[in-house]
Design a protein around this motif. Structure first.
Motif, short mmCIF file in Angstrom:
data_model
loop_
_atom_site.label_atom_id
_atom_site.label_comp_id
_atom_site.label_asym_id
_atom_site.label_seq_id
_atom_site.Cartn_x
_atom_site.Cartn_y
_atom_site.Cartn_z
N UNK A 190 0.70 -1.26 -0.10
CA UNK A 190 -0.01 -0.08 -0.06
C UNK A 190 0.84 1.42 -0.20
N UNK A 191 2.14 1.28 0.58
CA UNK A 191 2.93 2.25 0.87
C UNK A 191 3.85 2.45 -0.67
N UNK A 192 3.61 1.77 -1.35
CA UNK A 192 4.27 1.63 -2.73
C UNK A 192 5.97 1.33 -2.78
N UNK A 193 6.13 0.46 -1.48
CA UNK A 193 7.65 0.08 -1.15
C UNK A 193 7.73 -1.07 -1.79
N UNK A 194 6.73 -1.83 -2.10
CA UNK A 194 6.83 -3.31 -2.70
C UNK A 194 5.84 -3.28 -3.67
N UNK A 195 6.25 -3.68 -5.03
CA UNK A 195 5.23 -3.65 -6.17
C UNK A 195 5.41 -5.12 -6.57
N UNK A 196 4.18 -6.11 -6.34
CA UNK A 196 4.19 -7.29 -7.08
C UNK A 196 4.33 -7.50 -8.35
N UNK A 197 4.78 -8.31 -9.10
CA UNK A 197 4.79 -8.45 -10.33
C UNK A 197 3.65 -9.47 -10.70
N UNK A 198 2.71 -8.96 -11.32
CA UNK A 198 1.56 -9.75 -11.61
C UNK A 198 1.44 -9.99 -13.27
N UNK A 199 1.40 -11.41 -13.72
CA UNK A 199 1.68 -11.49 -15.00
C UNK A 199 0.34 -11.66 -15.72
N UNK A 200 -0.63 -12.24 -15.03
CA UNK A 200 -2.01 -12.62 -15.38
C UNK A 200 -2.97 -12.69 -14.21
N UNK A 201 -4.58 -12.28 -14.48
CA UNK A 201 -5.47 -12.52 -13.50
C UNK A 201 -6.15 -13.44 -14.00
N UNK A 202 -7.01 -14.51 -13.16
CA UNK A 202 -7.80 -15.44 -13.63
C UNK A 202 -9.03 -15.22 -12.69
N UNK A 216 5.00 -22.51 -17.89
CA UNK A 216 6.45 -21.91 -17.98
C UNK A 216 6.55 -20.75 -18.58
N UNK A 217 5.29 -20.26 -18.86
CA UNK A 217 5.25 -18.83 -19.64
C UNK A 217 5.14 -17.44 -18.70
N UNK A 218 4.83 -17.90 -17.36
CA UNK A 218 4.56 -16.87 -16.61
C UNK A 218 5.63 -15.69 -16.15
N UNK A 219 5.79 -14.58 -16.27
CA UNK A 219 6.73 -13.78 -16.13
C UNK A 219 6.52 -12.87 -14.58
N UNK A 220 5.69 -13.46 -14.18
CA UNK A 220 5.29 -12.93 -12.46
C UNK A 220 4.41 -13.73 -12.11
N UNK A 221 3.50 -13.26 -10.93
CA UNK A 221 2.51 -13.96 -10.26
C UNK A 221 1.29 -14.25 -11.10
N UNK A 222 0.56 -15.27 -11.04
CA UNK A 222 -0.62 -15.47 -11.82
C UNK A 222 -1.65 -15.38 -10.28
N UNK A 223 -2.46 -14.52 -10.58
CA UNK A 223 -3.63 -14.20 -9.46
C UNK A 223 -5.02 -14.97 -9.85
N UNK A 224 -5.54 -15.48 -8.77
CA UNK A 224 -6.99 -15.70 -8.98
C UNK A 224 -7.79 -15.09 -8.16
N UNK A 225 -8.81 -14.69 -8.74
CA UNK A 225 -9.65 -13.77 -7.99
C UNK A 225 -10.87 -14.57 -7.61
N UNK A 226 -11.38 -14.18 -6.42
CA UNK A 226 -12.63 -14.68 -5.67
C UNK A 226 -13.57 -13.47 -5.57
N UNK A 227 -14.67 -13.54 -6.33
CA UNK A 227 -15.43 -12.53 -6.05
C UNK A 227 -16.63 -12.78 -5.16
#
Length: 94
Positions: free
Chosen positions: A56-68, A83-94
């Motif tokens: 939240x403070x902008x001191x760490x920025x996660x590298x997100x490749x894709x959202x599912x 093996x194509x991901x260049x960062x984290x793959x995020x799964x969203x729960x609504x």
């Protein structure tokens, strides 16, 4: 993994979190005099709250490749295993 192997010097060591395949890890660590290990840690609520504050403070920025969306978890896992991901793959729960 190919990029990681190239980045490590001979005798170099790397610690990686979140492998989807132990076979891939072993293939990298057993070749070329380079050591790659899976790291697991006990993460507490306090750890996650601290990390959240850093983000939240902008001191760490996660590298997100894709959202599912949650319904597409099999697609997310397939993508990771390719093996194509260049960062984290995020799964969203609504």
């Amino acid at each position: 993994m190919r990029d990681l192997r190239r980045a490590l010097a001979e005798g170099g060591k790397a610690a990686v979190v979140g492998f989807t395949s132990v076979a891939k890890l072993m293939g990298v660590s057993l070749r070329g005099g380079k050591y790659v290990a899976i790291v697991s840690a006990h993460v507490t609520t306090e750890d996650l709250e601290f990390l959240s504050k850093l983000i939240e403070a902008g001191k760490v920025r996660p590298q997100i490749d894709r959202h599912y969306p949650f319904a597409e978890i099999p697609d997310a896992i397939r993508y990771l295993e390719q093996g194509h991901a260049r960062g984290k793959v995020v799964v969203g729960v609504a």
